[in-house]
Design a protein around this motif. Structure first.
Motif, mmCIF file in Angstrom:
data_model
loop_
_atom_site.group_PDB
_atom_site.id
_atom_site.type_symbol
_atom_site.label_atom_id
_atom_site.label_comp_id
_atom_site.label_asym_id
_atom_site.label_seq_id
_atom_site.Cartn_x
_atom_site.Cartn_y
_atom_site.Cartn_z
ATOM 1 N N GLY A 54 85.060 25.075 43.194
ATOM 2 C CA GLY A 54 86.439 25.427 42.825
ATOM 3 C C GLY A 54 87.496 24.489 43.373
ATOM 4 O O GLY A 54 88.542 24.307 42.762
ATOM 5 N N ASP A 55 87.233 23.905 44.540
ATOM 6 C CA ASP A 55 88.220 22.998 45.143
ATOM 7 C C ASP A 55 87.760 21.545 45.101
ATOM 8 O O ASP A 55 88.273 20.713 45.872
ATOM 9 N N VAL A 56 86.800 21.257 44.247
ATOM 10 C CA VAL A 56 86.368 19.861 44.086
ATOM 11 C C VAL A 56 87.269 19.216 43.042
ATOM 12 O O VAL A 56 87.328 19.645 41.894
ATOM 13 N N THR A 57 88.004 18.215 43.474
ATOM 14 C CA THR A 57 89.031 17.620 42.610
ATOM 15 C C THR A 57 88.501 16.463 41.770
ATOM 16 O O THR A 57 89.149 16.053 40.804
ATOM 17 N N TYR A 58 87.336 15.942 42.147
ATOM 18 C CA TYR A 58 86.877 14.712 41.477
ATOM 19 C C TYR A 58 85.377 14.554 41.667
ATOM 20 O O TYR A 58 84.859 14.788 42.763
ATOM 21 N N ILE A 59 84.689 14.153 40.607
ATOM 22 C CA ILE A 59 83.267 13.789 40.704
ATOM 23 C C ILE A 59 83.069 12.521 39.881
ATOM 24 O O ILE A 59 83.539 12.441 38.741
ATOM 25 N N ASP A 60 82.388 11.533 40.452
ATOM 26 C CA ASP A 60 82.048 10.340 39.672
ATOM 27 C C ASP A 60 80.551 10.366 39.338
ATOM 28 O O ASP A 60 79.871 11.365 39.602
ATOM 29 N N SER A 61 80.039 9.270 38.782
ATOM 30 C CA SER A 61 78.633 9.284 38.344
ATOM 31 C C SER A 61 77.693 9.428 39.542
ATOM 32 O O SER A 61 76.614 10.019 39.418
ATOM 33 N N SER A 62 78.113 8.938 40.701
ATOM 34 C CA SER A 62 77.307 9.089 41.908
ATOM 35 C C SER A 62 77.235 10.565 42.306
ATOM 36 O O SER A 62 76.173 11.074 42.680
ATOM 37 N N GLY A 63 78.375 11.244 42.217
ATOM 38 C CA GLY A 63 78.418 12.675 42.521
ATOM 39 C C GLY A 63 77.594 13.482 41.535
ATOM 40 O O GLY A 63 76.893 14.432 41.917
ATOM 41 N N ILE A 64 77.671 13.111 40.257
ATOM 42 C CA ILE A 64 76.858 13.803 39.253
ATOM 43 C C ILE A 64 75.379 13.614 39.585
ATOM 44 O O ILE A 64 74.587 14.556 39.549
ATOM 45 N N GLY A 65 75.019 12.383 39.952
ATOM 46 C CA GLY A 65 73.628 12.098 40.315
ATOM 47 C C GLY A 65 73.181 12.925 41.509
ATOM 48 O O GLY A 65 72.043 13.395 41.562
ATOM 49 N N GLU A 66 74.109 13.136 42.443
ATOM 50 C CA GLU A 66 73.765 13.923 43.640
ATOM 51 C C GLU A 66 73.581 15.400 43.289
ATOM 52 O O GLU A 66 72.714 16.065 43.861
ATOM 53 N N LEU A 67 74.384 15.903 42.349
ATOM 54 C CA LEU A 67 74.195 17.291 41.898
ATOM 55 C C LEU A 67 72.815 17.445 41.256
ATOM 56 O O LEU A 67 72.102 18.421 41.499
ATOM 57 N N VAL A 68 72.456 16.472 40.425
ATOM 58 C CA VAL A 68 71.156 16.522 39.745
ATOM 59 C C VAL A 68 70.025 16.414 40.773
ATOM 60 O O VAL A 68 69.026 17.140 40.701
ATOM 61 N N SER A 69 70.207 15.514 41.740
ATOM 62 C CA SER A 69 69.202 15.336 42.785
ATOM 63 C C SER A 69 69.009 16.633 43.566
ATOM 64 O O SER A 69 67.877 17.049 43.857
ATOM 65 N N GLY A 70 70.123 17.302 43.905
ATOM 66 C CA GLY A 70 70.061 18.577 44.621
ATOM 67 C C GLY A 70 69.365 19.639 43.791
ATOM 68 O O GLY A 70 68.521 20.392 44.295
ATOM 69 N N PHE A 71 69.699 19.692 42.514
ATOM 70 C CA PHE A 71 69.088 20.658 41.601
ATOM 71 C C PHE A 71 67.566 20.501 41.606
ATOM 72 O O PHE A 71 66.818 21.468 41.724
ATOM 73 N N THR A 72 67.118 19.245 41.515
ATOM 74 C CA THR A 72 65.673 18.970 41.467
ATOM 75 C C THR A 72 65.014 19.271 42.817
ATOM 76 O O THR A 72 63.933 19.865 42.866
ATOM 77 N N ALA A 73 65.684 18.882 43.912
ATOM 78 C CA ALA A 73 65.113 19.118 45.253
ATOM 79 C C ALA A 73 64.931 20.606 45.505
ATOM 80 O O ALA A 73 63.904 21.035 46.040
ATOM 81 N N VAL A 74 65.935 21.412 45.118
ATOM 82 C CA VAL A 74 65.860 22.866 45.335
ATOM 83 C C VAL A 74 64.751 23.459 44.465
ATOM 84 O O VAL A 74 63.960 24.294 44.917
ATOM 85 N N ARG A 75 64.688 22.998 43.236
ATOM 86 C CA ARG A 75 63.650 23.523 42.333
ATOM 87 C C ARG A 75 62.255 23.161 42.845
ATOM 88 O O ARG A 75 61.326 23.952 42.728
ATOM 89 N N ASN A 76 62.113 21.981 43.439
ATOM 90 C CA ASN A 76 60.812 21.576 43.985
ATOM 91 C C ASN A 76 60.398 22.427 45.180
ATOM 92 O O ASN A 76 59.234 22.422 45.572
ATOM 93 N N ARG A 77 61.372 23.122 45.774
ATOM 94 C CA ARG A 77 61.060 24.045 46.889
ATOM 95 C C ARG A 77 61.049 25.497 46.361
ATOM 96 O O ARG A 77 61.323 26.431 47.114
#
Lengths: 163, 115
Positions: B52-75
């Motif tokens: 809600g208070d994230v004002t900006y995401i670039d392609s690196s941030g998008i990649g980190e969201l995807v990376s987190g999504f995959t890491a959590v799913r792998n656990r």
């Protein structure tokens, strides 16, 4: 270059901080040129992605290489050049980040965002041997309401134009 | 340009991470990565990222969201998103990631979705 064109060129270090610096510089120019807040966001994001591309893929984060940023303000558009000192690349070789098999890729969306957010976009061989990204945005028309051109987010998938 | 701040709250087995600032190349992306990795190391694999208070995401941030999504799913866990700003919403939509993430506009609904 036409006499009305204003030109700014800077050489940046291959460093993460150069990404923010390039974005801030271009934002200042875009704001002064009269772009709306939304258009400035898209220009800033595109510059950011172009410099990230040069920093990471082009120069491979090697500190002895430079990133060259150029801004041309013509009578009708703002043109941004980002040049690296890498080996260059072909757009055709860049995987489509929207393809099903690439959706969970952690990288590879920068080119797509630049294509989506700018009016014109292309990659050519740069004079330093690396890649040169050239992208542009049409200037707002005099008297045009500031948020009258907020159509970028709906351009996804639209064919891009060559500069 | 402001950095990213992250604060984790626990609601039973669910962790809500309140993020504010920019998720961008550099410290922002790195903080998101370590936050998720630390939670997973503690066995917390049901995670809601409050953007809600994230004002900006670039392609690196998008990649980190995807990376987190995959890491959590792998656990064997799940990572869900809450309170997207318009800019973040639009970015996820044009990158087709809106179809990948579970996105909520209400925290109670997001929490109940794990149960």
């Amino acid at each position: 270059m036409a006499p009305e064109t204003k030109h700014l060129e800077v050489t940046l270090e291959t460093h993460v901080e150069s990404v923010n610096l390039a974005e801030e510089m271009c934002l200042r120019v875009a704001e002064a040129a009269g772009f709306s807040e939304e258009e400035c966001y898209r220009i800033g994001m595109s510059v950011r992605e172009g410099v990230i591309n040069a920093f990471h893929y082009g120069n491979q984060e090697k500190p002895d290489k430079k990133i060259h940023l150029g801004i041309d303000l013509t009578t009708d558009k703002m043109v941004i050049h980002v040049m690296d000192e890498g080996k260059g690349f072909l757009l055709a070789d860049v995987p489509d980040p929207l393809a099903e098999e690439n959706l969970l890729s952690t990288s590879g969306r920068g080119i797509f965002l630049m294509r989506t957010f700018m009016d014109e976009f292309k990659v050519v061989p740069g004079r330093t041997g690396g890649a040169e990204i050239i992208m542009s945005k049409k200037l707002p028309l005099p008297g045009e309401p500031p948020n009258n051109r907020n159509d970028g987010a709906s351009k996804s998938g639209a064919p891009h134009q060559e500069v | 340009m402001p950095a990213l701040y992250a604060t984790a709250r626990e609601d039973g087995v669910i962790t809500v991470v309140d993020l504010s600032g920019r998720i961008a190349l550099g410290e922002g992306s790195a903080l998101l990565r370590t936050t998720i990795r630390d939670l997973l190391d503690r066995g917390r694999n049901k995670i809601i990222l409050n953007l809600g208070d994230v004002t900006y995401i670039d392609s690196s941030g998008i990649g980190e969201l995807v990376s987190g999504f995959t890491a959590v799913r792998n656990r064997q866990g799940e990572l869900k998103l809450l309170h997207l700003t318009k800019k973040v919403h639009d970015l996820l939509q044009i990158t087709k990631l809106f179809t990948v993430f579970d996105v909520y506009s209400d925290e109670g609904t997001a929490v109940r979705s794990f149960l």
